[in-house]
Design a protein around this motif. Structure first.
Motif, mmCIF file in Angstrom:
data_model
loop_
_atom_site.group_PDB
_atom_site.id
_atom_site.type_symbol
_atom_site.label_atom_id
_atom_site.label_comp_id
_atom_site.label_asym_id
_atom_site.label_seq_id
_atom_site.Cartn_x
_atom_site.Cartn_y
_atom_site.Cartn_z
ATOM 1 N N LEU A 106 43.086 33.163 38.383
ATOM 2 C CA LEU A 106 42.905 32.385 39.610
ATOM 3 C C LEU A 106 42.658 33.297 40.803
ATOM 4 O O LEU A 106 41.918 32.945 41.734
ATOM 5 C CB LEU A 106 44.142 31.520 39.848
ATOM 6 C CG LEU A 106 44.058 30.496 40.990
ATOM 7 C CD1 LEU A 106 42.921 29.502 40.743
ATOM 8 C CD2 LEU A 106 45.385 29.761 41.135
ATOM 9 N N ALA A 107 43.246 34.484 40.774
ATOM 10 C CA ALA A 107 43.052 35.429 41.881
ATOM 11 C C ALA A 107 41.586 35.797 42.044
ATOM 12 O O ALA A 107 41.092 35.946 43.168
ATOM 13 C CB ALA A 107 43.890 36.692 41.638
ATOM 14 N N VAL A 108 40.881 35.967 40.934
ATOM 15 C CA VAL A 108 39.460 36.310 41.012
ATOM 16 C C VAL A 108 38.702 35.245 41.800
ATOM 17 O O VAL A 108 37.875 35.550 42.672
ATOM 18 C CB VAL A 108 38.866 36.457 39.592
ATOM 19 C CG1 VAL A 108 37.366 36.703 39.666
ATOM 20 C CG2 VAL A 108 39.550 37.582 38.841
ATOM 21 N N ARG B 82 36.469 41.939 54.636
ATOM 22 C CA ARG B 82 35.179 42.308 55.208
ATOM 23 C C ARG B 82 34.855 41.466 56.416
ATOM 24 O O ARG B 82 34.990 40.280 56.369
ATOM 25 C CB ARG B 82 34.125 42.042 54.171
ATOM 26 C CG ARG B 82 33.774 43.294 53.497
ATOM 27 C CD ARG B 82 32.457 43.629 53.801
ATOM 28 N NE ARG B 82 32.326 44.911 53.219
ATOM 29 C CZ ARG B 82 31.213 45.478 53.114
ATOM 30 N NH1 ARG B 82 30.176 44.901 53.584
ATOM 31 N NH2 ARG B 82 31.135 46.643 52.589
ATOM 32 N N ASP B 83 34.422 42.071 57.482
ATOM 33 C CA ASP B 83 34.010 41.379 58.690
ATOM 34 C C ASP B 83 35.135 40.484 59.198
ATOM 35 O O ASP B 83 36.258 40.534 58.769
ATOM 36 C CB ASP B 83 32.755 40.526 58.466
ATOM 37 C CG ASP B 83 31.644 41.322 57.835
ATOM 38 O OD1 ASP B 83 31.770 42.545 57.785
ATOM 39 O OD2 ASP B 83 30.677 40.727 57.401
ATOM 40 N N ARG C 50 36.844 33.974 47.602
ATOM 41 C CA ARG C 50 36.558 32.984 48.635
ATOM 42 C C ARG C 50 37.355 33.224 49.913
ATOM 43 O O ARG C 50 36.810 33.144 51.021
ATOM 44 C CB ARG C 50 36.884 31.582 48.086
ATOM 45 C CG ARG C 50 36.549 30.436 49.027
ATOM 46 C CD ARG C 50 37.099 29.138 48.474
ATOM 47 N NE ARG C 50 38.569 29.140 48.465
ATOM 48 C CZ ARG C 50 39.308 28.367 47.680
ATOM 49 N NH1 ARG C 50 38.737 27.559 46.798
ATOM 50 N NH2 ARG C 50 40.629 28.420 47.756
ATOM 51 N N ASP C 51 38.637 33.558 49.753
ATOM 52 C CA ASP C 51 39.533 33.628 50.910
ATOM 53 C C ASP C 51 39.853 35.044 51.371
ATOM 54 O O ASP C 51 40.483 35.238 52.400
ATOM 55 C CB ASP C 51 40.865 32.922 50.588
ATOM 56 C CG ASP C 51 40.656 31.472 50.154
ATOM 57 O OD1 ASP C 51 39.643 30.874 50.578
ATOM 58 O OD2 ASP C 51 41.490 30.964 49.386
ATOM 59 N N ARG D 140 31.805 44.027 44.122
ATOM 60 C CA ARG D 140 32.325 45.326 43.675
ATOM 61 C C ARG D 140 33.713 45.582 44.255
ATOM 62 O O ARG D 140 34.612 46.077 43.565
ATOM 63 C CB ARG D 140 31.370 46.438 44.095
ATOM 64 C CG ARG D 140 31.827 47.817 43.634
ATOM 65 C CD ARG D 140 30.780 48.874 43.895
ATOM 66 N NE ARG D 140 31.234 50.173 43.446
ATOM 67 C CZ ARG D 140 30.507 51.277 43.513
ATOM 68 N NH1 ARG D 140 29.279 51.219 44.015
ATOM 69 N NH2 ARG D 140 30.988 52.427 43.086
ATOM 70 N N GLU D 141 33.887 45.260 45.528
ATOM 71 C CA GLU D 141 35.193 45.455 46.161
ATOM 72 C C GLU D 141 36.252 44.580 45.498
ATOM 73 O O GLU D 141 37.397 45.012 45.284
ATOM 74 C CB GLU D 141 35.108 45.149 47.653
ATOM 75 C CG GLU D 141 34.343 46.206 48.436
ATOM 76 C CD GLU D 141 34.028 45.757 49.851
ATOM 77 O OE1 GLU D 141 33.761 46.627 50.686
ATOM 78 O OE2 GLU D 141 34.051 44.543 50.119
ATOM 79 N N LEU D 142 35.865 43.358 45.164
ATOM 80 C CA LEU D 142 36.800 42.453 44.499
ATOM 81 C C LEU D 142 37.182 42.990 43.130
ATOM 82 O O LEU D 142 38.366 43.000 42.752
ATOM 83 C CB LEU D 142 36.186 41.061 44.358
ATOM 84 C CG LEU D 142 37.058 40.025 43.628
ATOM 85 C CD1 LEU D 142 38.335 39.765 44.404
ATOM 86 C CD2 LEU D 142 36.282 38.733 43.411
#
Length: 435
Positions: A67-69, A17-18, A74-75, A26-28
């Motif tokens: 860990l991916a969540v 995003r951006d 964040r990244d 929601r996208e995550l």
């Protein structure tokens, strides 16, 4: 993350995003769900090959997804999520081996087997996921253990989800999985695709597991919920995976076609009041035409000479039978003679009483209820405890005008039926007999 937890559902949308790469919650969630479906089996299978331990593979994969969540929120979602997950899970596996103080030879072995400079085997027959499927479905394991392991390690379903779907306690299901893993380890069950001469026999066992999962979802054997969509969807996903890995195996193609053609009728399968709707009463306009077209295409792919049986397998014939049903605009327009011929071929390779019962239903449509009933009566002893036998007897007796006998047969079928939707249907039919 517990050993039997699943790690957050995980597939990928890659929604950066951006300019700063921020992803909405929601996208995550959607991305994680999608990646989980796409990558879970691949990651677990790859780790199993590298470390030779199902527990290490499953736990490390679950930790990587967890860990991916945190990291992806964040990244942002990485360009190659599968690679990110595999690398992360591999590190987690090595960390676990270190924590358990199994250094020395075991630690050196872990470092050696994770050397990514080694080329992976090429070709679908060498796919790690296929190795894992044959390991989970090894004939040395009990059928319920094969089902649980397949759904857990290849499907990524949690113990809670599997236990709920099969109406068993979570603790019992977890113990079942633990014992199966222990047997694989102690019995040295090989993590490999069977040799060419054994492949077809072992593959039949794998397909039986997938079909059992599908059937339990399509019409649950017990409980108040007639359909368990999570199981039918998972079985179809496993069928697609097998077809991708073994595209030239006719029975694999046949099973996938059979599941698609059957699942296409799902929306018309249960009424709004929760009653089972049989094929002759279903609203065919509610059938999923896209699934029917795909299934019919797969039937053709599996071979056009189906009616001749011969080397044609059980699932190919069942798929062809369902293709005839779904191609007909109404029950009256169904080519019942062709269905009988297909069942004749099926009986030669699978002369089980249930196959013969289904054939008798088709015979009744071609030659009349009296002929069909005579066939059914021959199966009364081997299928005395099977509710469908008594439901079929009841329907044929009703058509023959023998209402009192039909009522008794309905009563027996209702008593044996484990599914509430089936009981509701049978009770209605019983009531239509009048006094």
């Amino acid at each position: 993350m517990s050993r039997h937890g699943r790690g957050p559902a995980v597939p990928i949308c890659r929604v950066l995003r951006d300019a700063v790469g921020v992803v909405t919650d929601r996208e995550l969630e959607e991305a994680i769900t999608r990646v989980h479906r796409q990558e879970w089996a691949r990651v677990v299978a790859g780790l199993t090959r590298r470390f030779g331990d199902l527990d290490i593979a499953e736990d490390a994969a679950a930790e990587a997804f967890s860990l991916a969540v945190e990291r992806w929120a964040r990244d942002g979602i990485p360009p190659h999520p599968g690679g990110w997950l595999t690398t992360t899970a591999t590190r987690k596996a090595i960390d676990r081996i270190r924590r358990e103080s199994r250094r020395d030879a075991k630690h050196q072995e872990a470092l050696m087997v994770t050397d990514d400079s080694r080329p992976d085997p090429v070709g679908p027959i060498e796919d790690d996921r296929l190795r894992l499927i044959f390991t989970c479905c090894h004939p040395a394991l009990a059928m319920e253990a094969r089902v649980a392991l397949t759904l857990r390690l290849l499907g990524g379903l949690t113990v809670a989800q599997i236990a709920h779907a099969f109406l068993v306690r979570e603790t019992a299901l977890a113990q079942r999985i633990t014992r199966a893993k222990a047997k694989i380890k102690t019995a040295h069950i090989p993590y490999r695709v069977p040799l060419e001469q054994d492949l077809r026999v072992r593959l039949a066992g794998v397909l039986a597991v997938v079909y059992l999962i599908f059937n339990e979802g399509y019409l649950a054997s017990q409980g108040d919920d007639p359909l368990r969509v999570e199981l039918t969807d998972e079985a179809i996903r496993l069928g697609r995976l097998l077809h991708e890995l073994l595209p030239d195996e006719g029975e694999v193609t046949g099973l996938l076609a059979l599941m698609l053609l059957t699942d296409a009728r799902r929306a018309a399968r249960v009424s709004r009041t929760g009653e089972l709707v049989t094929l002759d009463e279903q609203d065919r306009g509610a059938w999923d035409r896209a699934l029917i077209a795909e299934g019919a295409s797969l039937v053709a792919e599996a071979g056009s000479a189906v009616a001749g049986a011969g080397s044609v397998g059980r699932f190919q014939l069942l798929a062809a039978i369902n293709s005839v049903h779904t191609a007909a605009p109404s029950v009256r327009d169904t080519d019942w003679s062709r269905i009988v011929r297909l069942y004749d071929g099926l009986v030669t390779i699978d002369p089980s009483p249930i196959v013969r019962l289904n054939r008798a239903v088709a015979v009744a449509e071609v030659d009349g209820p009296a002929v069909g009933f005579a066939e059914v009566e021959r199966l009364a002893e081997p299928l005395s405890g099977y509710h469908a036998l008594h439901a079929t007897r009841a329907d044929l007796l009703r058509r023959l005008g023998r209402s009192a006998e039909a009522g008794a047969a309905y009563d027996r079928a209702i008593a044996l039926a484990g599914n509430a939707a089936e009981r509701a249907y049978l009770s209605r039919r019983r009531g239509q007999l009048g006094g």
